[in-house]
Scaffold this motif. Structure first.
Motif, PDB file in Angstrom:
ATOM      1  N   LYS A 182       0.818  -1.219   0.000  1.00  0.00           N
ATOM      2  CA  LYS A 182       0.000   0.000   0.000  1.00  0.00           C
ATOM      3  C   LYS A 182       0.848   1.265   0.000  1.00  0.00           C
ATOM      4  O   LYS A 182       1.883   1.341   0.667  1.00  0.00           O
ATOM      5  CB  LYS A 182      -0.919   0.023   1.213  1.00  0.00           C
ATOM      6  N   LEU A 183       0.389   2.262  -0.755  1.00  0.00           N
ATOM      7  CA  LEU A 183       0.952   3.599  -0.696  1.00  0.00           C
ATOM      8  C   LEU A 183       0.023   4.438   0.163  1.00  0.00           C
ATOM      9  O   LEU A 183      -1.199   4.411  -0.037  1.00  0.00           O
ATOM     10  CB  LEU A 183       1.051   4.216  -2.092  1.00  0.00           C
ATOM     11  N   VAL A 184       0.581   5.185   1.113  1.00  0.00           N
ATOM     12  CA  VAL A 184      -0.211   6.018   2.012  1.00  0.00           C
ATOM     13  C   VAL A 184       0.271   7.457   1.860  1.00  0.00           C
ATOM     14  O   VAL A 184       1.449   7.749   2.094  1.00  0.00           O
ATOM     15  CB  VAL A 184      -0.074   5.556   3.481  1.00  0.00           C
ATOM     16  N   VAL A 185      -0.625   8.341   1.453  1.00  0.00           N
ATOM     17  CA  VAL A 185      -0.329   9.762   1.272  1.00  0.00           C
ATOM     18  C   VAL A 185      -0.962  10.514   2.433  1.00  0.00           C
ATOM     19  O   VAL A 185      -2.163  10.370   2.689  1.00  0.00           O
ATOM     20  CB  VAL A 185      -0.909  10.278  -0.062  1.00  0.00           C
ATOM     21  N   VAL A 186      -0.162  11.332   3.141  1.00  0.00           N
ATOM     22  CA  VAL A 186      -0.672  12.066   4.305  1.00  0.00           C
ATOM     23  C   VAL A 186      -0.354  13.551   4.179  1.00  0.00           C
ATOM     24  O   VAL A 186       0.607  13.954   3.537  1.00  0.00           O
ATOM     25  CB  VAL A 186      -0.075  11.535   5.631  1.00  0.00           C
ATOM     26  N   GLY A 187      -1.211  14.353   4.829  1.00  0.00           N
ATOM     27  CA  GLY A 187      -0.985  15.787   4.910  1.00  0.00           C
ATOM     28  C   GLY A 187      -1.155  16.502   3.588  1.00  0.00           C
ATOM     29  O   GLY A 187      -1.694  15.984   2.621  1.00  0.00           O
ATOM     30  N   GLY A 188      -0.688  17.741   3.582  1.00  0.00           N
ATOM     31  CA  GLY A 188      -0.717  18.541   2.375  1.00  0.00           C
ATOM     32  C   GLY A 188      -1.876  19.509   2.308  1.00  0.00           C
ATOM     33  O   GLY A 188      -2.743  19.564   3.184  1.00  0.00           O
ATOM     34  N   TRP A 189      -1.817  20.292   1.275  1.00  0.00           N
ATOM     35  CA  TRP A 189      -2.877  21.261   1.012  1.00  0.00           C
ATOM     36  C   TRP A 189      -2.996  21.460  -0.485  1.00  0.00           C
ATOM     37  O   TRP A 189      -2.156  21.017  -1.259  1.00  0.00           O
ATOM     38  CB  TRP A 189      -2.634  22.557   1.748  1.00  0.00           C
ATOM     39  N   ALA A 190      -4.062  22.135  -0.887  1.00  0.00           N
ATOM     40  CA  ALA A 190      -4.279  22.467  -2.290  1.00  0.00           C
ATOM     41  C   ALA A 190      -4.577  23.962  -2.365  1.00  0.00           C
ATOM     42  O   ALA A 190      -5.341  24.483  -1.554  1.00  0.00           O
ATOM     43  CB  ALA A 190      -5.447  21.662  -2.867  1.00  0.00           C
ATOM     44  N   MET A 191      -3.950  24.628  -3.307  1.00  0.00           N
ATOM     45  CA  MET A 191      -4.164  26.064  -3.471  1.00  0.00           C
ATOM     46  C   MET A 191      -4.653  26.338  -4.887  1.00  0.00           C
ATOM     47  O   MET A 191      -4.127  25.786  -5.847  1.00  0.00           O
ATOM     48  CB  MET A 191      -2.867  26.827  -3.212  1.00  0.00           C
ATOM     49  N   LYS A 192      -5.687  27.190  -4.982  1.00  0.00           N
ATOM     50  CA  LYS A 192      -6.192  27.630  -6.277  1.00  0.00           C
ATOM     51  C   LYS A 192      -6.225  29.145  -6.256  1.00  0.00           C
ATOM     52  O   LYS A 192      -6.600  29.749  -5.237  1.00  0.00           O
ATOM     53  CB  LYS A 192      -7.597  27.077  -6.533  1.00  0.00           C
ATOM     54  N   ALA A 193      -5.852  29.753  -7.355  1.00  0.00           N
ATOM     55  CA  ALA A 193      -5.800  31.214  -7.440  1.00  0.00           C
ATOM     56  C   ALA A 193      -7.131  31.831  -7.018  1.00  0.00           C
ATOM     57  O   ALA A 193      -8.196  31.402  -7.457  1.00  0.00           O
ATOM     58  CB  ALA A 193      -5.450  31.635  -8.859  1.00  0.00           C
ATOM     59  N   GLY A 194      -7.070  32.807  -6.130  1.00  0.00           N
ATOM     60  CA  GLY A 194      -8.260  33.530  -5.699  1.00  0.00           C
ATOM     61  C   GLY A 194      -9.101  32.810  -4.671  1.00  0.00           C
ATOM     62  O   GLY A 194     -10.141  33.302  -4.268  1.00  0.00           O
ATOM     63  N   GLU A 195      -8.697  31.611  -4.243  1.00  0.00           N
ATOM     64  CA  GLU A 195      -9.455  30.850  -3.249  1.00  0.00           C
ATOM     65  C   GLU A 195      -8.602  30.611  -2.009  1.00  0.00           C
ATOM     66  O   GLU A 195      -7.373  30.632  -2.069  1.00  0.00           O
ATOM     67  CB  GLU A 195      -9.891  29.499  -3.819  1.00  0.00           C
ATOM     68  N   LYS A 196      -9.277  30.369  -0.894  1.00  0.00           N
ATOM     69  CA  LYS A 196      -8.575  29.988   0.334  1.00  0.00           C
ATOM     70  C   LYS A 196      -7.944  28.613   0.150  1.00  0.00           C
ATOM     71  O   LYS A 196      -8.534  27.747  -0.488  1.00  0.00           O
ATOM     72  CB  LYS A 196      -9.590  29.904   1.485  1.00  0.00           C
ATOM     73  N   PRO A 197      -6.752  28.380   0.714  1.00  0.00           N
ATOM     74  CA  PRO A 197      -6.150  27.050   0.609  1.00  0.00           C
ATOM     75  C   PRO A 197      -7.028  25.980   1.273  1.00  0.00           C
ATOM     76  O   PRO A 197      -7.677  26.244   2.274  1.00  0.00           O
ATOM     77  CB  PRO A 197      -4.830  27.189   1.372  1.00  0.00           C
ATOM     78  N   LEU A 198      -7.029  24.790   0.696  1.00  0.00           N
ATOM     79  CA  LEU A 198      -7.747  23.654   1.267  1.00  0.00           C
ATOM     80  C   LEU A 198      -6.735  22.779   1.980  1.00  0.00           C
ATOM     81  O   LEU A 198      -5.830  22.219   1.353  1.00  0.00           O
ATOM     82  CB  LEU A 198      -8.435  22.843   0.166  1.00  0.00           C
ATOM     83  N   TRP A 199      -6.852  22.685   3.300  1.00  0.00           N
ATOM     84  CA  TRP A 199      -5.969  21.821   4.094  1.00  0.00           C
ATOM     85  C   TRP A 199      -6.599  20.441   4.160  1.00  0.00           C
ATOM     86  O   TRP A 199      -7.716  20.275   4.657  1.00  0.00           O
ATOM     87  CB  TRP A 199      -5.798  22.406   5.501  1.00  0.00           C
ATOM     88  N   HIS A 200      -5.916  19.434   3.647  1.00  0.00           N
ATOM     89  CA  HIS A 200      -6.481  18.084   3.602  1.00  0.00           C
ATOM     90  C   HIS A 200      -6.587  17.468   5.000  1.00  0.00           C
ATOM     91  O   HIS A 200      -5.664  17.561   5.800  1.00  0.00           O
ATOM     92  CB  HIS A 200      -5.631  17.188   2.705  1.00  0.00           C
ATOM     93  N   ASP A 201      -7.744  16.877   5.274  1.00  0.00           N
ATOM     94  CA  ASP A 201      -7.964  16.203   6.564  1.00  0.00           C
ATOM     95  C   ASP A 201      -8.166  14.706   6.367  1.00  0.00           C
ATOM     96  O   ASP A 201      -8.646  14.012   7.240  1.00  0.00           O
ATOM     97  CB  ASP A 201      -9.131  16.821   7.323  1.00  0.00           C
ATOM     98  N   THR A 202      -7.779  14.219   5.191  1.00  0.00           N
ATOM     99  CA  THR A 202      -7.851  12.786   4.918  1.00  0.00           C
ATOM    100  C   THR A 202      -6.514  12.307   4.360  1.00  0.00           C
ATOM    101  O   THR A 202      -5.793  13.063   3.706  1.00  0.00           O
ATOM    102  CB  THR A 202      -8.947  12.441   3.886  1.00  0.00           C
ATOM    103  N   ALA A 203      -6.198  11.059   4.636  1.00  0.00           N
ATOM    104  CA  ALA A 203      -5.054  10.391   4.019  1.00  0.00           C
ATOM    105  C   ALA A 203      -5.596   9.595   2.837  1.00  0.00           C
ATOM    106  O   ALA A 203      -6.775   9.242   2.799  1.00  0.00           O
ATOM    107  CB  ALA A 203      -4.387   9.462   5.025  1.00  0.00           C
ATOM    108  N   LEU A 204      -4.749   9.333   1.866  1.00  0.00           N
ATOM    109  CA  LEU A 204      -5.128   8.527   0.713  1.00  0.00           C
ATOM    110  C   LEU A 204      -4.352   7.215   0.763  1.00  0.00           C
ATOM    111  O   LEU A 204      -3.160   7.208   1.080  1.00  0.00           O
ATOM    112  CB  LEU A 204      -4.792   9.262  -0.586  1.00  0.00           C
TER     113      LEU A 204
END
Length: 77
Positions: free
Chosen positions: A15-37
């Protein structure tokens, strides 16, 4: 399956487990991820599953020991 920056990934068996991070889109507030993949690469039809994680952080470090994933440090919202 979604944009994610400043995250970490570890391998736990097949299994690959991805944790943390955020997503940023121009003009929008950053989305802080609250789930692992999680992706089981040994599955007949691999697919990403989301698992709730007990934090919202980016710029962190993850490590696997046995079947457990440990996350250290990082920056909060």
């Amino acid at each position: 399956p979604t944009g994610r920056s400043s995250h970490d990934v570890v391998a736990v068996g097949s299994k690959l487990v991805v944790v943390g991070g955020w997503a940023m889109k121009a003009g929008e507030k950053p989305l802080w991820h609250d789930t692992a993949l999680v992706l089981d690469t040994a599955a007949k039809s691999p697919k990403w599953d989301e698992v709730k994680q007990p934090f919202r952080r980016r710029a962190l470090t993850a490590a696997a020991l046995g079947t457990k994933v440990y996350v250290v440090g990082g920056l909060t919202e």
